[in-house]
Design a protein around this motif. Structure first.
Motif, PDB file in Angstrom:
ATOM      1  N   GLY A 238       2.172   6.864  -4.894  1.00 31.07           N
ATOM      2  CA  GLY A 238       0.966   7.293  -4.193  1.00 31.07           C
ATOM      3  C   GLY A 238       0.438   8.632  -4.659  1.00 31.07           C
ATOM      4  O   GLY A 238      -0.425   9.224  -4.007  1.00 31.07           O
TER       5      GLY A 238
ATOM      6  N   SER B  38      -7.856   5.492  -6.167  1.00 32.45           N
ATOM      7  CA  SER B  38      -8.214   6.754  -5.514  1.00 32.45           C
ATOM      8  C   SER B  38      -9.685   6.816  -5.115  1.00 32.45           C
ATOM      9  O   SER B  38     -10.161   7.856  -4.660  1.00 32.45           O
ATOM     10  CB  SER B  38      -7.865   7.940  -6.419  1.00 32.45           C
TER      11      SER B  38
ATOM     12  N   THR C 251      -6.624  -3.640   1.538  1.00 28.21           N
ATOM     13  CA  THR C 251      -5.906  -3.352   2.784  1.00 28.21           C
ATOM     14  C   THR C 251      -4.559  -2.694   2.550  1.00 28.21           C
ATOM     15  O   THR C 251      -3.901  -2.266   3.505  1.00 28.21           O
ATOM     16  CB  THR C 251      -5.682  -4.650   3.580  1.00 28.21           C
ATOM     17  N   LEU C 252      -4.111  -2.592   1.302  1.00 20.32           N
ATOM     18  CA  LEU C 252      -2.789  -2.055   0.994  1.00 20.32           C
ATOM     19  C   LEU C 252      -2.802  -0.540   0.911  1.00 20.32           C
ATOM     20  O   LEU C 252      -3.848   0.082   0.745  1.00 20.32           O
ATOM     21  CB  LEU C 252      -2.288  -2.632  -0.331  1.00 20.32           C
ATOM     22  N   SER C 253      -1.634   0.063   0.994  1.00 21.69           N
ATOM     23  CA  SER C 253      -1.511   1.498   0.759  1.00 21.69           C
ATOM     24  C   SER C 253      -1.689   1.763  -0.729  1.00 21.69           C
ATOM     25  O   SER C 253      -1.637   0.849  -1.558  1.00 21.69           O
ATOM     26  CB  SER C 253      -0.133   1.995   1.204  1.00 21.69           C
ATOM     27  N   ALA C 254      -1.867   3.042  -1.087  1.00 22.32           N
ATOM     28  CA  ALA C 254      -2.113   3.388  -2.488  1.00 22.32           C
ATOM     29  C   ALA C 254      -0.962   2.933  -3.379  1.00 22.32           C
ATOM     30  O   ALA C 254      -1.172   2.347  -4.451  1.00 22.32           O
ATOM     31  CB  ALA C 254      -2.336   4.886  -2.625  1.00 22.32           C
TER      32      ALA C 254
ATOM     33  N   GLN D  96       1.237   0.572  -2.795  1.00 26.54           N
ATOM     34  CA  GLN D  96       1.277  -0.891  -2.829  1.00 26.54           C
ATOM     35  C   GLN D  96       0.199  -1.450  -3.751  1.00 26.54           C
ATOM     36  O   GLN D  96       0.423  -2.440  -4.457  1.00 26.54           O
ATOM     37  CB  GLN D  96       1.102  -1.450  -1.415  1.00 26.54           C
ATOM     38  N   LYS D  97      -0.961  -0.831  -3.743  1.00 24.25           N
ATOM     39  CA  LYS D  97      -2.027  -1.260  -4.657  1.00 24.25           C
ATOM     40  C   LYS D  97      -1.580  -1.112  -6.110  1.00 24.25           C
ATOM     41  O   LYS D  97      -1.791  -2.008  -6.936  1.00 24.25           O
ATOM     42  CB  LYS D  97      -3.291  -0.441  -4.409  1.00 24.25           C
TER      43      LYS D  97
END
Length: 400
Positions: free
Chosen positions: A129, A161, A223-226, A228-229
């Protein structure tokens, strides 16, 4: 994604074995691995062969085999940064960015240049992240052996980002030269930017008929966290209700483990791998003209009227008129709008009986030309497809 050449990293969105040549002998990763295994069968302590085998196994998606090769190389030469860099890349490819950082730090302590590990360390930061740190590392790697892969990862990181424009700019030079992964990266960028419709259009263009398989994946990305993306688009690791799923399946492959002086077949099928014939040398294409500048694979060599009539190719026309002397200034004005988008792109002048045209290309397909035209449209540059005839004279445009 392809593997990073400098530190043996790999992403799974596009299996590296399917991406063409593999230096230094124009091999596939599987053929290279077979060659290294033959060497290790005779000399299990061959350091270069162990490093090469680790890299090849990682290119093929077998992180376990790669780790074994790199660990053995580290036993033989613990003062070399290469095994540490390789283990860092293995950790990244396995989805363990936290475990990768100490390996990269140790590689630097042992003398590795930051630019040679930046592509993979950047991905570790992305998975953690830490997009700003990731992007800094990717930019360090842009001019090195990992440049194309660093550019793909940079585009994805910028999209994660929230910098859609910067992401499209980053991938544009690869799209312009027909990079086979750029269409997928563009689809991911659009999905990460909250444009599922545009993402599906780009995905269908890059992978016709892919809606059923990639549609849900692209729709869920925002919808994912950074972190996870980054894992999803670079490694194919996608979280689901049960924990972790893989967005792209990688076939199980078979490689040997080198232990002492014995080659142990710990997985099945290595005999088939070793029986693969060595690849034939790439044919050398003879060119009748004097000096032809090298071009990226997606481009044909510059068309010279002195050599032969121009075959029909697809170009993007940026401007036209009757005065050839005005074209260099017109191109420079367009390039100044976004110099990064035009990095590595050479302009040409197409001479027809009634006018001259400022063009870029040629492109491998109409789809590639359309994609780059769309990117140019984001910076208010009107470009449209144009195909030359046999009577058109196309020469590189003198810009200096």
């Amino acid at each position: 994604m392809a593997a990073c050449a400098g530190t043996f990293g790999a992403g799974l969105a596009t299996p590296a074995a399917a991406q063409g040549s593999y230096s230094p002998f124009n091999e596939t990763a599987a053929s290279a691995l077979a060659r290294y295994v033959r060497t290790l069968a005779s000399d299990p302590k061959d350091f270069d062969a162990l490093i090469g085998a680790g890299k090849s196994a990682l290119e093929l998606g077998d992180t376990q085999a790669a780790a074994g090769f790199f660990a053995r190389a580290d036993d033989i030469n613990p003062r070399s940064p290469a095994p540490q860099a390789g283990m860092g890349a293995v950790s990244v490819a396995s989805g363990d960015p936290q475990g990768a950082i100490p390996y990269f730090a140790r590689a630097i302590q042992l003398g590795a240049k930051l630019s040679t590990i930046a592509c993979d360390r950047g991905l570790a930061f992305d998975l953690l992240g830490r997009q700003a740190d990731a992007q800094s590392d990717y930019r360090l790697a842009l001019t090195g052996a990992d440049g194309d892969e660093a550019r793909r990862r940079l585009a994805l990181s910028l999209a994660i980002s929230g910098d859609r424009s910067g992401a499209l700019d980053a991938i544009a030079p690869l799209a312009a030269k027909g990079d086979p992964s750029s269409g997928r990266v563009r689809a991911f960028v659009l999905a990460l930017s909250g444009d599922p419709s545009g993402a599906m259009t780009a995905a269908d263009r890059a992978m016709p008929g892919s809606y059923a398989s990639v549609g849900p994946f692209l729709q869920k990305l925002p919808t994912l966290s950074a972190g996870q993306k980054a894992a999803a688009v670079n490694l194919g690791i996608f979280p689901d209700a049960k924990g972790t799923a893989y967005a792209s399946a990688t076939p199980v492959r078979s490689y040997p483990t080198i232990t002492g002086s014995v080659t142990t077949d710990r997985l099945s099928g290595i005999d088939n791998l070793l029986r693969q014939p060595a690849p034939a040398p790439a044919p050398v294409r003879q060119v009748a003209t004097a000096t032809v500048p090298q071009r990226p694979p997606a481009y044909a060599a510059p068309v010279q009227r002195a050599a032969a009539p121009a075959p029909h190719k697809i170009w993007l026309q940026l401007a036209s008129g009757s005065n050839p002397a005005a074209l260099p200034a017109q191109f420079q004005r367009i390039k100044n709008k976004d110099s990064e988008m035009f990095e590595g792109i050479r302009p040409y002048m197409a001479k027809s009986p009634d006018k001259v045209r400022l063009v870029i290309g040629p492109f491998r397909s109409a789809g590639d030309a359309d994609t780059f035209a769309e990117d140019l449209g984001t910076m208010n540059v009107n470009a449209f497809k144009w195909s030359n005839s046999e009577t058109d004279q196309i020469v590189p445009l003198a810009t200096e």
